[in-house]
Design a protein around this motif. Sequence first.
Motif, PDB file in Angstrom:
ATOM      1  N   GLN A 181     -17.570  90.301  46.602  1.00 37.99           N
ATOM      2  CA  GLN A 181     -17.791  89.039  45.703  1.00 37.99           C
ATOM      3  C   GLN A 181     -18.911  89.194  44.716  1.00 37.99           C
ATOM      4  OE1 GLN A 181     -16.467  85.710  47.642  1.00 37.99           O
ATOM      5  NE2 GLN A 181     -14.757  86.672  48.533  1.00 37.99           N
ATOM      6  N   TYR A 182     -20.092  89.091  45.359  1.00 40.66           N
ATOM      7  CA  TYR A 182     -21.287  89.350  44.935  1.00 40.66           C
ATOM      8  C   TYR A 182     -21.539  89.857  43.732  1.00 40.66           C
ATOM      9  CZ  TYR A 182     -26.407  88.299  44.418  1.00 40.66           C
ATOM     10  OH  TYR A 182     -27.573  88.204  43.743  1.00 40.66           O
ATOM     11  N   TYR A 183     -20.973  91.410  43.956  1.00 44.28           N
ATOM     12  CA  TYR A 183     -21.238  92.454  42.816  1.00 44.28           C
ATOM     13  C   TYR A 183     -19.837  92.492  41.937  1.00 44.28           C
ATOM     14  CZ  TYR A 183     -25.413  93.795  45.052  1.00 44.28           C
ATOM     15  OH  TYR A 183     -26.660  93.860  45.705  1.00 44.28           O
ATOM     16  N   GLY A 184     -19.065  91.539  41.870  1.00 46.39           N
ATOM     17  CA  GLY A 184     -18.221  91.452  40.931  1.00 46.39           C
ATOM     18  C   GLY A 184     -16.845  92.080  41.123  1.00 46.39           C
ATOM     19  N   PHE A 185     -16.512  92.382  42.469  1.00 51.54           N
ATOM     20  CA  PHE A 185     -15.263  92.836  42.915  1.00 51.54           C
ATOM     21  C   PHE A 185     -14.216  91.575  42.920  1.00 51.54           C
ATOM     22  CE2 PHE A 185     -17.897  96.377  43.584  1.00 51.54           C
ATOM     23  CZ  PHE A 185     -17.196  97.531  43.666  1.00 51.54           C
ATOM     24  N   THR A 186     -13.001  92.099  42.841  1.00 55.29           N
ATOM     25  CA  THR A 186     -12.160  91.239  43.030  1.00 55.29           C
ATOM     26  C   THR A 186     -10.847  91.368  44.120  1.00 55.29           C
ATOM     27  OG1 THR A 186     -10.648  91.847  41.303  1.00 55.29           O
ATOM     28  CG2 THR A 186     -12.050  90.202  40.907  1.00 55.29           C
ATOM     29  N   VAL A 187     -10.310  90.498  44.737  1.00 53.50           N
ATOM     30  CA  VAL A 187      -9.343  91.013  45.901  1.00 53.50           C
ATOM     31  C   VAL A 187      -8.067  90.977  45.359  1.00 53.50           C
ATOM     32  CG1 VAL A 187      -9.072  88.628  46.509  1.00 53.50           C
ATOM     33  CG2 VAL A 187      -8.698  90.374  48.072  1.00 53.50           C
ATOM     34  N   ASN A 188      -7.191  92.058  45.768  1.00 52.99           N
ATOM     35  CA  ASN A 188      -5.890  92.166  45.173  1.00 52.99           C
ATOM     36  C   ASN A 188      -4.840  91.769  46.063  1.00 52.99           C
ATOM     37  OD1 ASN A 188      -5.781  93.917  47.453  1.00 52.99           O
ATOM     38  ND2 ASN A 188      -5.453  95.879  46.138  1.00 52.99           N
ATOM     39  N   GLU A 189      -3.629  91.795  45.754  1.00 58.02           N
ATOM     40  CA  GLU A 189      -2.570  90.967  46.542  1.00 58.02           C
ATOM     41  C   GLU A 189      -2.264  91.725  48.155  1.00 58.02           C
ATOM     42  OE1 GLU A 189      -0.955  94.852  44.657  1.00 58.02           O
ATOM     43  OE2 GLU A 189      -2.025  92.941  44.011  1.00 58.02           O
ATOM     44  N   LYS A 190      -2.977  92.823  48.297  1.00 63.37           N
ATOM     45  CA  LYS A 190      -3.065  93.433  49.512  1.00 63.37           C
ATOM     46  C   LYS A 190      -4.360  93.004  50.398  1.00 63.37           C
ATOM     47  CE  LYS A 190      -0.367  97.712  48.473  1.00 63.37           C
ATOM     48  NZ  LYS A 190      -0.561  99.161  48.461  1.00 63.37           N
ATOM     49  N   GLY A 191      -5.276  92.213  49.779  1.00 65.28           N
ATOM     50  CA  GLY A 191      -6.464  91.591  50.464  1.00 65.28           C
ATOM     51  C   GLY A 191      -7.489  92.580  50.354  1.00 65.28           C
ATOM     52  N   THR A 192      -7.495  93.584  49.530  1.00 65.07           N
ATOM     53  CA  THR A 192      -8.373  94.684  49.339  1.00 65.07           C
ATOM     54  C   THR A 192      -9.422  94.297  48.237  1.00 65.07           C
ATOM     55  OG1 THR A 192      -6.994  96.304  50.285  1.00 65.07           O
ATOM     56  CG2 THR A 192      -8.892  97.020  48.943  1.00 65.07           C
ATOM     57  N   TYR A 193     -10.600  94.356  48.465  1.00 66.24           N
ATOM     58  CA  TYR A 193     -11.685  94.074  47.070  1.00 66.24           C
ATOM     59  C   TYR A 193     -11.596  95.416  46.452  1.00 66.24           C
ATOM     60  CZ  TYR A 193     -12.842  89.715  48.822  1.00 66.24           C
ATOM     61  OH  TYR A 193     -12.836  88.434  49.141  1.00 66.24           O
ATOM     62  N   ILE A 194     -11.347  95.173  45.028  1.00 61.13           N
ATOM     63  CA  ILE A 194     -11.501  96.393  44.179  1.00 61.13           C
ATOM     64  C   ILE A 194     -12.309  95.885  43.005  1.00 61.13           C
ATOM     65  CG2 ILE A 194      -9.066  96.925  44.623  1.00 61.13           C
ATOM     66  CD1 ILE A 194      -8.291  95.317  42.268  1.00 61.13           C
ATOM     67  N   PHE A 195     -12.740  96.909  42.169  1.00 62.04           N
ATOM     68  CA  PHE A 195     -13.286  96.766  40.966  1.00 62.04           C
ATOM     69  C   PHE A 195     -12.325  97.110  39.913  1.00 62.04           C
ATOM     70  CE2 PHE A 195     -16.379  97.772  37.537  1.00 62.04           C
ATOM     71  CZ  PHE A 195     -17.481  96.814  37.942  1.00 62.04           C
ATOM     72  N   SER A 196     -11.740  95.856  39.055  1.00 62.54           N
ATOM     73  CA  SER A 196     -10.473  96.036  38.506  1.00 62.54           C
ATOM     74  C   SER A 196     -10.300  97.101  37.548  1.00 62.54           C
ATOM     75  CB  SER A 196     -10.390  94.607  37.576  1.00 62.54           C
ATOM     76  OG  SER A 196      -9.095  94.314  36.819  1.00 62.54           O
ATOM     77  N   LYS A 197      -8.970  97.410  37.232  1.00 63.86           N
ATOM     78  CA  LYS A 197      -8.768  98.575  36.511  1.00 63.86           C
ATOM     79  C   LYS A 197      -8.318  98.148  35.058  1.00 63.86           C
ATOM     80  CE  LYS A 197      -7.570 102.240  39.619  1.00 63.86           C
ATOM     81  NZ  LYS A 197      -8.182 101.706  40.839  1.00 63.86           N
ATOM     82  N   ASP A 198      -7.998  96.767  35.081  1.00 63.34           N
ATOM     83  CA  ASP A 198      -7.757  96.220  33.586  1.00 63.34           C
ATOM     84  C   ASP A 198      -9.044  96.025  32.889  1.00 63.34           C
ATOM     85  OD1 ASP A 198      -5.929  94.034  31.962  1.00 63.34           O
ATOM     86  OD2 ASP A 198      -7.884  93.243  32.314  1.00 63.34           O
TER      87      ASP A 198
END
Length: 221
Positions: free
Chosen positions: A103-120
């Motif tokens: 979270q601190y480095y800009g990752f967001t959590v997806n519907e599966k609860g996994t932290y991702i660096f958004s592809k949008d």
Amino acid sequence: MKKTSNISTTYQNVLSQTKTILRQWINNNPQFDCPLVSYNTLQDEAAKFETLLRTRTDQNSDKRGNTNSLTTVNKQINEAVSVFRRYLKAEYPTLKDFAQQYQYYGFTVNEKGTYIFSKDNDQRSNALEVIVSRFSEPNNTFANREFGLAHWAQLKQNHNQLWNKSDDLRASRANSVSEASKQYQLLKNYLQDLHDYIKLFYRRQDFKAALRSFGFLKESV
């Protein structure tokens, strides 16, 4: 629905037909005057249409190049994300939950609860702002790594430039598509006006032969 090559072919056919009619008009019927559309008007509007089609071709080429470049930089970002995940695990070998760090480095959590660096790309642009800002903080643990601040700052710059350019190209192309559509219809209307007037003017003669002498190969436009 996207404008496809079929639309472009239709446009090119009308432009080609107009050029043929202009050539045959001046060669075979130089004294003929149509009150609905003059030779000069048809010539000018055909030139405008040709310029619009050339612009659309150039814009399509530019958009493909932009898309390919954006795909490349996004692959580079994905690679940097993978490296960053390894950095985190190596830095905190006993940590089981990295939610706070992600979270601190800009990752967001997806519907599966996994932290991702958004592809949008819009969201990715925001995430790049965050991670570069974090790496820029004094004494950041990862700033001087191979995939540290300098690397992420360059990725952010490249991504922002290409994504902004993509927006500009989409806007310009949408405008060109609209203008080309209007110009296409204008030429179609002018050709129909000319066709109908020739039939009327030569109604007591062989109007079919007259139409052919102007470059109209069919009785209808």
